[in-house]
Design a protein around this motif. Structure first.
Motif, mmCIF file in Angstrom:
data_model
loop_
_atom_site.group_PDB
_atom_site.id
_atom_site.type_symbol
_atom_site.label_atom_id
_atom_site.label_comp_id
_atom_site.label_asym_id
_atom_site.label_seq_id
_atom_site.Cartn_x
_atom_site.Cartn_y
_atom_site.Cartn_z
ATOM 1 N N SER A 159 0.813 -1.224 0.000
ATOM 2 C CA SER A 159 0.000 0.000 0.000
ATOM 3 C C SER A 159 0.848 1.277 0.000
ATOM 4 O O SER A 159 0.329 2.377 0.112
ATOM 5 C CB SER A 159 -0.953 -0.010 1.194
ATOM 6 N N THR A 160 2.168 1.125 -0.149
ATOM 7 C CA THR A 160 3.026 2.315 -0.242
ATOM 8 C C THR A 160 2.615 3.155 -1.449
ATOM 9 O O THR A 160 2.275 2.607 -2.498
ATOM 10 C CB THR A 160 4.508 1.880 -0.457
ATOM 11 N N ASP A 161 2.673 4.443 -1.313
ATOM 12 C CA ASP A 161 2.391 5.334 -2.435
ATOM 13 C C ASP A 161 3.396 5.053 -3.560
ATOM 14 O O ASP A 161 4.610 5.094 -3.332
ATOM 15 C CB ASP A 161 2.512 6.785 -1.925
ATOM 16 N N PRO A 162 2.909 4.739 -4.768
ATOM 17 C CA PRO A 162 3.847 4.365 -5.842
ATOM 18 C C PRO A 162 4.853 5.464 -6.180
ATOM 19 O O PRO A 162 6.001 5.170 -6.502
ATOM 20 C CB PRO A 162 2.939 4.043 -7.037
ATOM 21 N N GLN A 163 4.413 6.728 -6.058
ATOM 22 C CA GLN A 163 5.367 7.804 -6.377
ATOM 23 C C GLN A 163 6.497 7.852 -5.358
ATOM 24 O O GLN A 163 7.657 8.040 -5.705
ATOM 25 C CB GLN A 163 4.651 9.152 -6.431
ATOM 26 N N ALA A 164 6.151 7.632 -4.091
ATOM 27 C CA ALA A 164 7.192 7.650 -3.057
ATOM 28 C C ALA A 164 8.162 6.494 -3.286
ATOM 29 O O ALA A 164 9.387 6.662 -3.181
ATOM 30 C CB ALA A 164 6.540 7.535 -1.679
ATOM 31 N N ALA A 165 7.612 5.318 -3.633
ATOM 32 C CA ALA A 165 8.470 4.148 -3.862
ATOM 33 C C ALA A 165 9.379 4.360 -5.067
ATOM 34 O O ALA A 165 10.582 4.062 -5.025
ATOM 35 C CB ALA A 165 7.599 2.902 -4.053
ATOM 36 N N LEU A 166 8.806 4.913 -6.140
ATOM 37 C CA LEU A 166 9.591 5.184 -7.351
ATOM 38 C C LEU A 166 10.698 6.187 -7.051
ATOM 39 O O LEU A 166 11.861 5.996 -7.431
ATOM 40 C CB LEU A 166 8.688 5.808 -8.403
ATOM 41 N N ALA A 167 10.329 7.269 -6.350
ATOM 42 C CA ALA A 167 11.301 8.335 -6.060
ATOM 43 C C ALA A 167 12.451 7.765 -5.244
ATOM 44 O O ALA A 167 13.624 8.053 -5.521
ATOM 45 C CB ALA A 167 10.617 9.466 -5.302
ATOM 46 N N GLU A 168 12.113 6.952 -4.264
ATOM 47 C CA GLU A 168 13.134 6.413 -3.376
ATOM 48 C C GLU A 168 14.141 5.557 -4.172
ATOM 49 O O GLU A 168 15.355 5.695 -4.016
ATOM 50 C CB GLU A 168 12.423 5.597 -2.286
ATOM 51 N N ILE A 169 13.623 4.719 -5.075
ATOM 52 C CA ILE A 169 14.503 3.852 -5.869
ATOM 53 C C ILE A 169 15.355 4.681 -6.836
ATOM 54 O O ILE A 169 16.553 4.446 -6.991
ATOM 55 C CB ILE A 169 13.669 2.801 -6.633
ATOM 56 N N ILE A 170 14.750 5.668 -7.462
ATOM 57 C CA ILE A 170 15.497 6.480 -8.433
ATOM 58 C C ILE A 170 16.585 7.295 -7.710
ATOM 59 O O ILE A 170 17.735 7.363 -8.163
ATOM 60 C CB ILE A 170 14.538 7.402 -9.228
ATOM 61 N N GLU A 171 16.226 7.869 -6.563
ATOM 62 C CA GLU A 171 17.213 8.667 -5.812
ATOM 63 C C GLU A 171 18.386 7.793 -5.368
ATOM 64 O O GLU A 171 19.552 8.169 -5.502
ATOM 65 C CB GLU A 171 16.556 9.317 -4.587
ATOM 66 N N ARG A 172 18.048 6.603 -4.840
ATOM 67 C CA ARG A 172 19.098 5.718 -4.333
ATOM 68 C C ARG A 172 20.029 5.272 -5.468
ATOM 69 O O ARG A 172 21.247 5.250 -5.339
ATOM 70 C CB ARG A 172 18.432 4.495 -3.674
ATOM 71 N N THR A 173 19.423 4.895 -6.605
ATOM 72 C CA THR A 173 20.210 4.371 -7.726
ATOM 73 C C THR A 173 21.089 5.459 -8.346
ATOM 74 O O THR A 173 22.280 5.237 -8.595
ATOM 75 C CB THR A 173 19.268 3.779 -8.794
#
Ligand SMILES: [Zn+2]
Length: 454
Positions: free
Chosen positions: A218-232
């Motif tokens: 149920s995580t917000d998809p934008q938050a999940a996407l942002a987190e992965i893109i920032e980390r990578t």
């Protein structure tokens, strides 16, 4: 007169959806999908259609995804001469998808002939672009919500199902019996597509179960996407997102545009590398009535990425070491340009391979998501050292809770609910929940099973 329903595909698997409804001499085909994934499933595409195509009076497509529409060119080539009813957006997306599918079939056959590995000499495509054009000429666009008599006494109403632009669920009435087909159910509260429309009454129901045993994160998809893109990107890597060109790619563009607009990934270049996805983006912005976005928001989403058209530009992306996001097809890494990016970036531990939806058994996507250390691409074993993630909440399919929510719209239990379009465990878990939580009769039909309805 007896009514029967045969499950010619989409039973015990998520692909090859094809159901035949039969009364007396009349046969109607609901969906005409291609089998995908495991080889034993794909071989079914080459078997003669279980009923002679010329004996089918009418066909209906719930939506344009190839596992629901991709066998149509072969059906027409083998003698089907009736109309194919579908929504207007489904017609437009089929134009994109069926021609592309035919191109791939022709390419595969040509490749097999060059390499000489086919048992058949010469290897022939399942169908050609010419066959796809003949199938497209049979499409008959139908409005949502209005009942239409498609052959004597069979009335059909399409309701919006979410899931994909133009996707429908179906209410059919034939000789006094009411049938409902869920099609593929979308998610509730999707930012782009409408909620799945309720159906309140049916004697018999066919419901999909892709995620019948799962609940989406149920995580917000934008938050999940942002987190992965920032980390990578912080570690100097590239994010490769294998995505279905039609539907998923546009959803990703929407989320990426929102993230750019909010400044979270302001400086990360985004590339869309799938010629078919450009056409699908055009179709999206032409069908405003089928979605929730405003025209401005739709155009902004489709404009957030740099479109990579030429093969040379696609190759250049692999030489460019700057952190970036590449959205490319196909979604389960079974083919397409994304394979070239996987060869380059899967061995790179700084990069991330981000899947965005269901990965069918037997696909490279399923292997990578379950932790495969190598994948075979173009005959080479490629090590997978990149981070691999699957954001299932970006899936276009309802999860088990959402399927049950949709089922609770029925005011009385159907006499029988057939649970289809799932891997065996997913279908069976949903069947049990339907029995236990709703108290309905439910069954998981076998491939080629024929059920007598009245
Ligand atoms: Zn679908």
């Amino acid at each position: 007169m007896t009514l029967t329903l045969s499950f010619l595909g989409g039973a015990g698997t998520v692909t090859g959806s094809r159901y035949v409804l039969e009364s007396g001499e009349r046969r109607v085909l609901i969906d005409c999908g291609l089998f995908q994934g495991l080889k034993q499933l794909r071989l079914r595409n080459w078997a003669p259609f279980p009923v002679p195509p010329r004996t089918i009076s009418a066909a209906i497509l719930t939506h344009a995804h190839l596992d629901h529409s991709g066998y149509l060119p072969r059906l027409v080539r083998d003698g089907y001469a009736g109309k194919v009813y579908c929504s207007e957006a489904t017609q437009d997306l089929c134009e994109v998808l069926l021609r592309d599918s035919a191109h791939l079939q022709e390419q595969d056959a040509a490749y097999a002939n060059r390499r000489g590995f086919s048992k058949h000499k010469p290897a022939l495509p399942l169908y050609t672009v010419h066959d796809a054009d003949r199938a497209l000429a049979r499409l008959s666009p139908t409005s949502f919500d209005a009942e239409r008599e498609i052959i004597d006494g069979l009335r059909v109403r399409m309701r919006r199902a979410g899931h994909l632009l133009g996707a429908a669920n179906l209410e059919c009435t034939w000789r006094g019996t009411k049938l409902a087909f869920s099609g593929d159910l979308g998610r509730y509260n999707d930012p782009m597509l409408p909620d799945p429309s309720p159906i309140e009454e049916a004697d018999y129901l066919v419901v999909e179960s892709t995620y019948g045993d799962r609940r989406h994160d149920s995580t917000d998809p934008q938050a999940a996407l942002a987190e992965i893109i920032e980390r990578t990107t912080a570690r100097g890597g590239t994010v490769i997102i294998p995505a279905f060109a039609v539907g998923r790619a546009q959803t990703l563009l929407y989320h990426l545009e929102r993230l750019k607009a909010s400044g979270r990934i302001a400086n990360v270049p985004i590339f869309l590398n799938s010629p078919m996805a450009f056409d699908a983006s055009d179709v999206l912005c032409r069908h405003m009535e089928d979605q929730r976005l405003s025209k401005v928001a739709c155009q902004a989403a489709c404009g957030v990425a740099e479109y990579v058209r030429e093969v040379e530009a696609s190759k250049a992306l692999n030489e460019n070491s700057m952190p970036k996001v590449i959205v490319s097809a196909s979604g389960m890494a079974t083919g397409g340009r994304v394979l070239h990016h996987l060869k380059r970036y899967a061995p790179d531990p700084r990069s991330t391979i981000l899947f965005a939806g269901f990965q069918a058994a037997g696909t490279r996507g399923a292997a990578m998501v379950s932790g495969a250390e190598t994948v075979k691409i173009h005959g080479e074993y490629i090590p997978v050292r990149a981070e691999v993630k699957n954001l299932s909440m970006l899936s276009a399919h309802a999860d088990a809770e959402e399927i049950l929510r949709w089922l609770r719209n029925f005011r009385r239990p159907p006499r029988m609910t057939f649970v289809t379009h799932g891997e065996p465990t997913a279908s069976d878990v949903l069947r049990r929940r339907i029995k236990d939580e709703l108290g309905w009769q439910a069954a998981v039909p076998d491939h080629l099973e024929k059920a007598t309805l009245t």
